[in-house]
Design a protein around this motif. Sequence first.
Motif, PDB file in Angstrom:
ATOM      1  N   ARG A  39       0.841  -1.200   0.000  1.00 15.43           N
ATOM      2  CA  ARG A  39       0.000   0.000   0.000  1.00 15.43           C
ATOM      3  C   ARG A  39       0.867   1.237   0.000  1.00 15.43           C
ATOM      4  O   ARG A  39       1.856   1.302   0.732  1.00 15.43           O
ATOM      5  N   LYS A  40       0.464   2.241  -0.783  1.00 19.88           N
ATOM      6  CA  LYS A  40       1.200   3.505  -0.785  1.00 19.88           C
ATOM      7  C   LYS A  40       0.763   4.332   0.415  1.00 19.88           C
ATOM      8  O   LYS A  40      -0.428   4.404   0.726  1.00 19.88           O
ATOM      9  N   HIS A  41       1.689   4.971   1.069  1.00 17.85           N
ATOM     10  CA  HIS A  41       1.375   5.832   2.201  1.00 17.85           C
ATOM     11  C   HIS A  41       1.211   7.257   1.740  1.00 17.85           C
ATOM     12  O   HIS A  41       1.894   7.694   0.809  1.00 17.85           O
ATOM     13  N   LYS A  42       0.311   7.982   2.434  1.00 19.31           N
ATOM     14  CA  LYS A  42       0.087   9.378   2.084  1.00 19.31           C
ATOM     15  C   LYS A  42       1.275  10.202   2.542  1.00 19.31           C
ATOM     16  O   LYS A  42       1.780  10.017   3.650  1.00 19.31           O
ATOM     17  N   VAL A  43       1.695  11.120   1.682  1.00 19.56           N
ATOM     18  CA  VAL A  43       2.799  12.002   2.033  1.00 19.56           C
ATOM     19  C   VAL A  43       2.209  13.271   2.621  1.00 19.56           C
ATOM     20  O   VAL A  43       1.430  13.970   1.965  1.00 19.56           O
ATOM     21  N   TRP A  44       2.559  13.545   3.871  1.00 20.78           N
ATOM     22  CA  TRP A  44       2.067  14.752   4.543  1.00 20.78           C
ATOM     23  C   TRP A  44       2.924  15.941   4.149  1.00 20.78           C
ATOM     24  O   TRP A  44       4.141  15.907   4.257  1.00 20.78           O
ATOM     25  N   LYS A  45       2.251  17.005   3.714  1.00 20.47           N
ATOM     26  CA  LYS A  45       2.962  18.194   3.253  1.00 20.47           C
ATOM     27  C   LYS A  45       2.950  19.308   4.297  1.00 20.47           C
ATOM     28  O   LYS A  45       3.630  20.301   4.147  1.00 20.47           O
TER      29      LYS A  45
END
Length: 141
Positions: free
Chosen positions: A21-27
Motif C-alpha cells: 500500500r502507498k502511504h500518504k505524504v504529509w505536506k
Amino acid sequence: MPKKVAKKAANAVAKGTHSQRKHKVWKKVTFRRPTTLALTRKPKYQRKSVLPQSTWDKFAIIKNPSSTESAIKNIEENNTLVFIVDRKAKKASIKRAVQDLYGVKVTKVNTLIRPTGEKKAYVAISKETEALEIANKIGIM
C-alpha cells in the motif's frame, strides 16, 4: 469472456491481491482532523411535551416611563421620550414596542445601561407628533 476472467484471476493469484500500500505524504507540519459527514438529527419522539410560550411582548420590553427633571426637559426640547426598558431589549424591539403601544412614529432610539443595572432608552419621536402630548397621555406630566 470467461477466458479473460480466468486470466485475471490467475494474475491475481500470481501477484497477490494485497500488494504493498502507498502511504500518504504529509505536506504540512500540523495535523488537521478531516471533516466527516454530519447528518441532520431525526428524533423518534419530541423531548419536551409542551413547548414554552414566549412572554417577550411589548409590555415586557418597556417597563415604565422616566419622569425625572432631565427626562421632562428632553420631552420639551428634543421631542424625546425616556423609558426604562428590559436589559435584554434591542433598539429595534424598543422602537417596535413604542410604536405599538402609543401609535407614534419613532425616528431614533438611543440606549444606555445605568449604574444600577437598568437599561434606559431615549426614544426620539417624529416631528409630526409632539412628545408632550404622548407624555400627557401616558401620565408623566
